[in-house]
Design an enzyme around this catalytic site. Structure first.
Site, PDB file in Angstrom:
ATOM      1  N   HIS A   1       4.511   0.200  40.614  1.00  0.00           N
ATOM      2  CA  HIS A   1       6.428   0.547  40.636  1.00  0.00           C
ATOM      3  C   HIS A   1       6.968   0.307  39.419  1.00  0.00           C
ATOM      4  CE1 HIS A   1       5.847   2.924  44.099  1.00  0.00           C
ATOM      5  NE2 HIS A   1       5.774   1.606  45.237  1.00  0.00           N
TER       6      HIS A   1
ATOM      7  N   LYS B   1      -0.554  11.006  47.083  1.00  0.00           N
ATOM      8  CA  LYS B   1       0.747  10.524  46.504  1.00  0.00           C
ATOM      9  C   LYS B   1       1.394  11.763  46.749  1.00  0.00           C
ATOM     10  CE  LYS B   1       3.615   7.127  46.851  1.00  0.00           C
ATOM     11  NZ  LYS B   1       3.339   5.450  47.124  1.00  0.00           N
TER      12      LYS B   1
ATOM     13  N   ASN C   1       5.569   8.995  43.656  1.00  0.00           N
ATOM     14  CA  ASN C   1       6.112   7.828  43.411  1.00  0.00           C
ATOM     15  C   ASN C   1       6.590   7.621  41.866  1.00  0.00           C
ATOM     16  OD1 ASN C   1       4.222   5.053  44.052  1.00  0.00           O
ATOM     17  ND2 ASN C   1       4.642   5.596  41.424  1.00  0.00           N
ATOM     18  N   THR C   2       7.398   6.836  42.034  1.00  0.00           N
ATOM     19  CA  THR C   2       9.238   5.886  41.036  1.00  0.00           C
ATOM     20  C   THR C   2       8.357   5.058  40.405  1.00  0.00           C
ATOM     21  OG1 THR C   2      10.191   7.678  42.599  1.00  0.00           O
ATOM     22  CG2 THR C   2      11.376   5.956  40.721  1.00  0.00           C
TER      23      THR C   2
ATOM     24  N   HIS D   1       8.149  -3.923  47.915  1.00  0.00           N
ATOM     25  CA  HIS D   1       8.072  -2.854  48.451  1.00  0.00           C
ATOM     26  C   HIS D   1       9.287  -2.060  47.748  1.00  0.00           C
ATOM     27  CE1 HIS D   1       6.866   0.732  50.562  1.00  0.00           C
ATOM     28  NE2 HIS D   1       8.512   0.736  51.047  1.00  0.00           N
TER      29      HIS D   1
END
Length: 152
Positions: free
Chosen positions: A37, A65, A68-69, A144
């Site tokens: 990330h 996925k 996603n950032t 996270h």
């Protein structure tokens, strides 16, 4: 006298490293978070290549996925969210006080049921914006990615 100075220097260097490194039980999660990330040089044009390289999948399968950032910052800037640069939301989540440029890579398939692609057949397109982000922190270390908050 020179040996004593060298020994003292070595002890001080070790102490400094221990203070500024993450606890062993958090290290893997922190490294995984950064890899997945945090990418200061990320662009929307790099989505396909980076997502392919990282081989990110849904947590319970080998499916591509969906989204996603990537936070366009360095690890110190992101860690600051956990150490005073963020507002606690509960459950170890912190909302950044500042906005970050982000790149969001989304799987090109619009209807999930029609394209259960697995690697390496994932195709991504990117978008970018500037947002506040939410991350989970454990003992002042980001572990996270929670969400991004679009401020209009």
């Amino acid at each position: 006298m020179g040996f004593q100075r060298a020994f003292l220097f070595l002890v001080l260097m070790c102490a400094t490293v221990m203070v500024h490194s993450q606890p062993a039980d958090i290290g893997h999660r922190y490294t995984h978070f950064l890899r997945q990330h945090v990418k200061g040089d990320m662009t929307i044009q790099k989505c396909q290549g980076v997502m392919g390289y990282l081989e990110l999948t849904e947590s319970d399968s080998a499916n591509c996925k969906v989204k996603n950032t990537f936070i366009k910052a360095n690890s110190n800037q992101v860690r600051a969210i956990c150490t005073g640069g963020g507002t606690p939301l509960g459950n170890s989540l912190f909302e950044s006080n500042n906005r970050f440029p982000v790149v969001i890579c989304k799987h090109k398939c619009k209807k999930k049921t029609l394209c259960q692609h697995t690697h390496p057949r994932c195709e991504y397109e990117g978008s970018s914006s500037t947002r506040k982000v939410v991350i989970a922190c454990e003992r002042e270390w980001p572990v996270h990615y929670g969400d991004d908050i679009l401020i209009v």
